[in-house]
Design a protein around this motif. Sequence first.
Motif, PDB file in Angstrom:
ATOM      1  N   ARG A   1       0.848  -1.193   0.000  1.00 32.27           N
ATOM      2  CA  ARG A   1       0.000   0.000   0.000  1.00 32.27           C
ATOM      3  C   ARG A   1       0.880   1.237   0.000  1.00 32.27           C
ATOM      4  N   LEU A   2       1.930   1.258   0.810  1.00 34.72           N
ATOM      5  CA  LEU A   2       2.941   2.319   0.745  1.00 34.72           C
ATOM      6  C   LEU A   2       4.167   1.867   1.526  1.00 34.72           C
ATOM      7  N   ASN A   3       5.285   1.746   0.822  1.00 32.47           N
ATOM      8  CA  ASN A   3       6.553   1.356   1.439  1.00 32.47           C
ATOM      9  C   ASN A   3       7.681   2.055   0.684  1.00 32.47           C
ATOM     10  N   LEU A   4       8.091   3.224   1.165  1.00 27.22           N
ATOM     11  CA  LEU A   4       9.090   4.035   0.469  1.00 27.22           C
ATOM     12  C   LEU A   4      10.473   3.408   0.489  1.00 27.22           C
ATOM     13  N   LEU A   5      10.705   2.430   1.359  1.00 24.18           N
ATOM     14  CA  LEU A   5      12.005   1.770   1.401  1.00 24.18           C
ATOM     15  C   LEU A   5      12.255   0.933   0.140  1.00 24.18           C
ATOM     16  N   ARG A   6      11.198   0.640  -0.607  1.00 20.56           N
ATOM     17  CA  ARG A   6      11.330  -0.154  -1.822  1.00 20.56           C
ATOM     18  C   ARG A   6      11.591   0.700  -3.067  1.00 20.56           C
ATOM     19  N   LEU A   7      11.747   1.981  -2.894  1.00 17.33           N
ATOM     20  CA  LEU A   7      11.865   2.883  -4.041  1.00 17.33           C
ATOM     21  C   LEU A   7      13.142   2.611  -4.826  1.00 17.33           C
ATOM     22  N   ARG A   8      12.992   2.211  -6.095  1.00 18.21           N
ATOM     23  CA  ARG A   8      14.110   1.962  -7.003  1.00 18.21           C
ATOM     24  C   ARG A   8      13.715   2.488  -8.381  1.00 18.21           C
ATOM     25  N   PRO A   9      13.710   3.793  -8.595  1.00 19.47           N
ATOM     26  CA  PRO A   9      13.247   4.332  -9.880  1.00 19.47           C
ATOM     27  C   PRO A   9      14.222   4.036 -11.007  1.00 19.47           C
ATOM     28  N   THR A  10      13.679   3.895 -12.200  1.00 14.47           N
ATOM     29  CA  THR A  10      14.520   3.777 -13.380  1.00 14.47           C
ATOM     30  C   THR A  10      15.008   5.164 -13.776  1.00 14.47           C
ATOM     31  N   ALA A  11      16.005   5.209 -14.649  1.00 17.70           N
ATOM     32  CA  ALA A  11      16.532   6.503 -15.105  1.00 17.70           C
ATOM     33  C   ALA A  11      15.453   7.297 -15.832  1.00 17.70           C
ATOM     34  N   SER A  12      14.631   6.604 -16.616  1.00 21.18           N
ATOM     35  CA  SER A  12      13.567   7.283 -17.346  1.00 21.18           C
ATOM     36  C   SER A  12      12.538   7.880 -16.393  1.00 21.18           C
ATOM     37  N   GLU A  13      12.141   7.106 -15.402  1.00 22.83           N
ATOM     38  CA  GLU A  13      11.164   7.604 -14.424  1.00 22.83           C
ATOM     39  C   GLU A  13      11.719   8.800 -13.660  1.00 22.83           C
ATOM     40  N   ALA A  14      12.970   8.710 -13.242  1.00 28.83           N
ATOM     41  CA  ALA A  14      13.583   9.810 -12.498  1.00 28.83           C
ATOM     42  C   ALA A  14      13.706  11.056 -13.367  1.00 28.83           C
ATOM     43  N   GLY A  15      14.064  10.877 -14.635  1.00 28.10           N
ATOM     44  CA  GLY A  15      14.205  12.018 -15.535  1.00 28.10           C
ATOM     45  C   GLY A  15      12.897  12.735 -15.779  1.00 28.10           C
ATOM     46  N   TRP A  16      11.832  11.975 -16.066  1.00 23.91           N
ATOM     47  CA  TRP A  16      10.528  12.583 -16.284  1.00 23.91           C
ATOM     48  C   TRP A  16       9.995  13.243 -15.013  1.00 23.91           C
ATOM     49  N   ALA A  17      10.220  12.615 -13.860  1.00 26.23           N
ATOM     50  CA  ALA A  17       9.773  13.198 -12.592  1.00 26.23           C
ATOM     51  C   ALA A  17      10.484  14.514 -12.320  1.00 26.23           C
ATOM     52  N   ALA A  18      11.787  14.579 -12.608  1.00 25.36           N
ATOM     53  CA  ALA A  18      12.539  15.820 -12.418  1.00 25.36           C
ATOM     54  C   ALA A  18      12.000  16.923 -13.331  1.00 25.36           C
ATOM     55  N   ALA A  19      11.652  16.559 -14.572  1.00 25.69           N
ATOM     56  CA  ALA A  19      11.101  17.540 -15.502  1.00 25.69           C
ATOM     57  C   ALA A  19       9.752  18.066 -15.018  1.00 25.69           C
ATOM     58  N   VAL A  20       8.922  17.172 -14.510  1.00 24.62           N
ATOM     59  CA  VAL A  20       7.613  17.588 -13.988  1.00 24.62           C
ATOM     60  C   VAL A  20       7.780  18.492 -12.769  1.00 24.62           C
ATOM     61  N   PHE A  21       8.702  18.132 -11.878  1.00 25.05           N
ATOM     62  CA  PHE A  21       8.931  18.952 -10.687  1.00 25.05           C
ATOM     63  C   PHE A  21       9.429  20.341 -11.071  1.00 25.05           C
ATOM     64  N   LEU A  22      10.342  20.407 -12.043  1.00 24.58           N
ATOM     65  CA  LEU A  22      10.852  21.704 -12.496  1.00 24.58           C
ATOM     66  C   LEU A  22       9.730  22.534 -13.109  1.00 24.58           C
ATOM     67  N   ALA A  23       8.865  21.893 -13.892  1.00 23.87           N
ATOM     68  CA  ALA A  23       7.739  22.613 -14.485  1.00 23.87           C
ATOM     69  C   ALA A  23       6.806  23.156 -13.408  1.00 23.87           C
ATOM     70  N   LEU A  24       6.566  22.363 -12.374  1.00 22.24           N
ATOM     71  CA  LEU A  24       5.713  22.829 -11.273  1.00 22.24           C
ATOM     72  C   LEU A  24       6.324  24.027 -10.563  1.00 22.24           C
ATOM     73  N   LEU A  25       7.640  24.001 -10.369  1.00 20.43           N
ATOM     74  CA  LEU A  25       8.314  25.138  -9.745  1.00 20.43           C
ATOM     75  C   LEU A  25       8.152  26.398 -10.587  1.00 20.43           C
ATOM     76  N   ILE A  26       8.320  26.252 -11.904  1.00 23.72           N
ATOM     77  CA  ILE A  26       8.258  27.408 -12.797  1.00 23.72           C
ATOM     78  C   ILE A  26       6.843  27.959 -12.885  1.00 23.72           C
ATOM     79  N   LEU A  27       5.857  27.070 -12.938  1.00 23.18           N
ATOM     80  CA  LEU A  27       4.468  27.485 -13.149  1.00 23.18           C
ATOM     81  C   LEU A  27       3.744  27.869 -11.863  1.00 23.18           C
TER      82      LEU A  27
END
Length: 220
Positions: A182-208
């Motif tokens: 249901r939620l276990n952050l200790l299992r977090l293992r993002p792929t490079a693609s997932e991390a890259g897209w997430a960083a882009a979304v976060f940057l867009a949120l900061l700008i907007l």
Amino acid sequence: MGWLEFTAALMLFLASHAIPVRPPVRPWLVSRLGLRGYFIAYSVLSLAILAWLVVAAARAPYVGVLPYWEGFRWVPLLVMPLACLLAVAGMMRQNPLSFGGLGVRAFDPADPGILAVSRHPLLAAMALWAGAHLLANGDLAHVILFGLFAGFAWMGMALIDTRKRRQMGQGEWRRLSRNTARLNLLRLRPTASEAGWAAAVFLALLILHAPVIGYSPLPW
């Protein structure tokens, strides 16, 4: 407008999440839009009303509820990258255990990816977003707004688990969900693609954030 606008936006948001998912409305919409079209239209509508609701909360009269602490302004900046990662990765992978998984990457019970962290990644992202912003905005309108979203997200996880278990049957649900949580952050293992897209979304949120919401999230 103040409280009137906030109340109207809140009621519309609740209605937009209650009506389109209920029978016979959902089957009727799916038959005309297709399942993917239904989810896309539902997501666009939800995001548009959500944006109005957040703006309306900022316009509501200020009534202090939580004590102000300067350090709370950092909480969204620290938490939102994780929320973006959960949301983006959740949308990139098909998900038979929850909603929102429209990606091309098929679900594999033996290797569930982000679903190992949460089988409800969009709801987990919402809970993190709401909790972080509740601490950073302690006035009444924002406590109502973000408290509602946090409660909706946590309750939604349990309700979806119950519904999916009933629909699939206990054996199939266990087979598909055995490597998820249901939620276990200790299992977090993002792929490079997932991390890259997430960083882009976060940057867009900061700008907007400032031009759309009217308030800069940066604490300087």
